[in-house]
Write a protein that holds these residues in place. Structure first.
Motif, PDB file in Angstrom:
ATOM      1  N   MET A 197      -0.204  14.636  82.035  1.00  0.00           N
ATOM      2  CA  MET A 197      -0.744  15.642  81.110  1.00  0.00           C
ATOM      3  C   MET A 197       0.348  16.116  80.155  1.00  0.00           C
ATOM      4  N   TYR A 198      -0.066  16.899  79.203  1.00  0.00           N
ATOM      5  CA  TYR A 198       0.861  17.346  78.177  1.00  0.00           C
ATOM      6  C   TYR A 198       1.174  18.833  78.346  1.00  0.00           C
ATOM      7  N   ASP A 199       2.212  19.261  77.642  1.00  0.00           N
ATOM      8  CA  ASP A 199       2.696  20.639  77.716  1.00  0.00           C
ATOM      9  C   ASP A 199       1.946  21.495  76.699  1.00  0.00           C
ATOM     10  N   ARG A 200       0.906  22.196  77.150  1.00  0.00           N
ATOM     11  CA  ARG A 200       0.086  22.985  76.235  1.00  0.00           C
ATOM     12  C   ARG A 200       0.870  24.147  75.628  1.00  0.00           C
ATOM     13  N   ASP A 201       1.772  24.741  76.391  1.00  0.00           N
ATOM     14  CA  ASP A 201       2.557  25.859  75.868  1.00  0.00           C
ATOM     15  C   ASP A 201       3.431  25.402  74.693  1.00  0.00           C
ATOM     16  N   ARG A 209       1.724  12.787  71.981  1.00  0.00           N
ATOM     17  CA  ARG A 209       1.496  12.333  73.361  1.00  0.00           C
ATOM     18  C   ARG A 209       0.116  12.776  73.840  1.00  0.00           C
ATOM     19  N   ALA A 210      -0.266  14.010  73.479  1.00  0.00           N
ATOM     20  CA  ALA A 210      -1.576  14.523  73.893  1.00  0.00           C
ATOM     21  C   ALA A 210      -2.706  13.731  73.233  1.00  0.00           C
ATOM     22  N   LEU A 211      -2.561  13.434  71.955  1.00  0.00           N
ATOM     23  CA  LEU A 211      -3.596  12.685  71.243  1.00  0.00           C
ATOM     24  C   LEU A 211      -3.782  11.290  71.818  1.00  0.00           C
ATOM     25  N   ARG A 212      -2.695  10.707  72.310  1.00  0.00           N
ATOM     26  CA  ARG A 212      -2.745   9.335  72.847  1.00  0.00           C
ATOM     27  C   ARG A 212      -2.985   9.304  74.360  1.00  0.00           C
ATOM     28  N   ASP A 213      -3.137  10.459  74.990  1.00  0.00           N
ATOM     29  CA  ASP A 213      -3.344  10.513  76.438  1.00  0.00           C
ATOM     30  C   ASP A 213      -4.624   9.764  76.803  1.00  0.00           C
ATOM     31  N   PRO A 214      -4.542   8.757  77.679  1.00  0.00           N
ATOM     32  CA  PRO A 214      -5.718   7.923  77.988  1.00  0.00           C
ATOM     33  C   PRO A 214      -6.881   8.685  78.574  1.00  0.00           C
ATOM     34  N   GLU A 215      -6.598   9.806  79.273  1.00  0.00           N
ATOM     35  CA  GLU A 215      -7.654  10.556  79.936  1.00  0.00           C
ATOM     36  C   GLU A 215      -8.201  11.694  79.085  1.00  0.00           C
ATOM     37  N   ALA A 216      -7.311  12.407  78.396  1.00  0.00           N
ATOM     38  CA  ALA A 216      -7.736  13.628  77.710  1.00  0.00           C
ATOM     39  C   ALA A 216      -7.513  13.592  76.204  1.00  0.00           C
ATOM     40  N   GLY A 217      -7.043  12.479  75.683  1.00  0.00           N
ATOM     41  CA  GLY A 217      -6.706  12.411  74.265  1.00  0.00           C
ATOM     42  C   GLY A 217      -7.898  12.173  73.355  1.00  0.00           C
ATOM     43  N   ALA A 239       6.354   5.446  66.997  1.00  0.00           N
ATOM     44  CA  ALA A 239       7.299   5.573  68.107  1.00  0.00           C
ATOM     45  C   ALA A 239       6.576   5.837  69.428  1.00  0.00           C
ATOM     46  N   GLN A 240       5.510   6.638  69.385  1.00  0.00           N
ATOM     47  CA  GLN A 240       4.750   6.893  70.600  1.00  0.00           C
ATOM     48  C   GLN A 240       4.120   5.604  71.132  1.00  0.00           C
ATOM     49  N   MET A 241       3.539   4.796  70.248  1.00  0.00           N
ATOM     50  CA  MET A 241       2.950   3.528  70.690  1.00  0.00           C
ATOM     51  C   MET A 241       4.030   2.591  71.224  1.00  0.00           C
ATOM     52  N   ALA A 242       5.214   2.615  70.595  1.00  0.00           N
ATOM     53  CA  ALA A 242       6.314   1.770  71.068  1.00  0.00           C
ATOM     54  C   ALA A 242       6.773   2.212  72.451  1.00  0.00           C
TER      55      ALA A 242
END
Length: 270
Positions: free
Chosen positions: A1-5, A22-30, A80-83
């Protein structure tokens, strides 16, 4: 998960933008759209954002530039995130590489070399350093690393600059102008006697030499053509405005009338 704060309270930090991606690309919640993207699908957006930055600068729209630069930074973060997900490299690697490159390519600032040089001398030094870097990567050809994905006009200029460094160049501008006349004649001949494929080839040759002339004149051809496009747009908009004032549109006019309005726009400095 990602850091919401961090996402909600991270202000203008790079860490916040990285966490958002990272949040946008999260496989479960993105975001489903963001998750589906890959390098190939995002690359056109990267190119588009770079042009929008250039457009904002050309219009001196500094408020828009702020937003467009953010959009361009996002593109780097996206790639960079995809890499990182693929195990290729991280955003920290990207920042480290560009920082190391800037230090290595500016020995007159960060090293022991004398800073007392003209801008042209520093450009020459920069190109020598880049040539050594290409050699170290076993890319020793003069035209190595001139990106295929560049706009054709920009790539033509870069290819010519590379060739000129080893002496493959016309020494006089008049010789370039003579070559333009030669290529124009060949295009006229092709138009009269040859198939469309050959006409296109001759047109390409003429454009290539025109880019060479721009280089000799120390004019950036991409910028010059962009400004010509803007000027054409302003003057044609004037034609349409004047025609609307008398209740007509451009397709209800004729070339003679529109040419007169074009000349009128020129006299008004448009």
């Amino acid at each position: 998960m990602y850091d919401r704060d961090l996402i909600e309270n991270g202000g203008g930090s790079m860490a916040r933008l990285l966490e958002i991606m990272r949040a946008l690309r999260d496989p479960e919640a993105g975001c489903p759209w963001d998750i589906e993207q890959d390098f190939d699908s995002i690359a056109p957006y990267t190119i588009e954002e770079a042009y929008e930055v250039a457009d904002a600068i050309s219009r001196r729209s500094w408020g828009e530039l702020r937003g467009e630069l953010g959009d361009l930074v996002l593109q780097s973060v996206y790639h960079a995130q995809m890499a990182e997900e693929a195990g290729y490299f991280t955003f920290d690697d990207v920042l480290r590489d560009i920082s190391d490159k800037m230090v290595a390519r500016h020995p007159h600032v960060f090293g022991a070399e004398n800073r007392d040089k003209s801008a042209d001398q520093q450009v020459e030094d920069w190109e020598k350093i880049k040539a050594r870097e290409r050699a170290a990567r076993a890319k020793t050809g003069v035209l190595a690393d001139v990106a295929l994905g560049l706009p054709a006009l920009m790539r033509a200029e870069k290819l010519q600059k590379r060739a000129a460094r080893v002496g493959f160049d016309w020494p006089q501008i008049d010789q370039v102008i003579d070559k333009i006349a030669e290529e124009s004649a060949e295009l006229a001949e092709a138009r009269a006697t040859l198939p469309q494929e050959k006409i296109a080839e001759e047109m390409g040759d003429l454009l290539f030499v025109m880019a060479n002339l721009a280089r000799h004149l120390k004019v950036d051809p991409e910028t010059a053509l962009r400004k010509a496009n803007e000027k054409f747009t302003r003057r044609f908009n004037y034609i349409e405005k004047e025609l609307r004032a008398v209740g007509r549109s451009a397709d209800q006019s004729n070339l003679e009338e529109m040419e007169a309005l074009w000349q009128e726009a020129k006299t008004k400095g448009l």
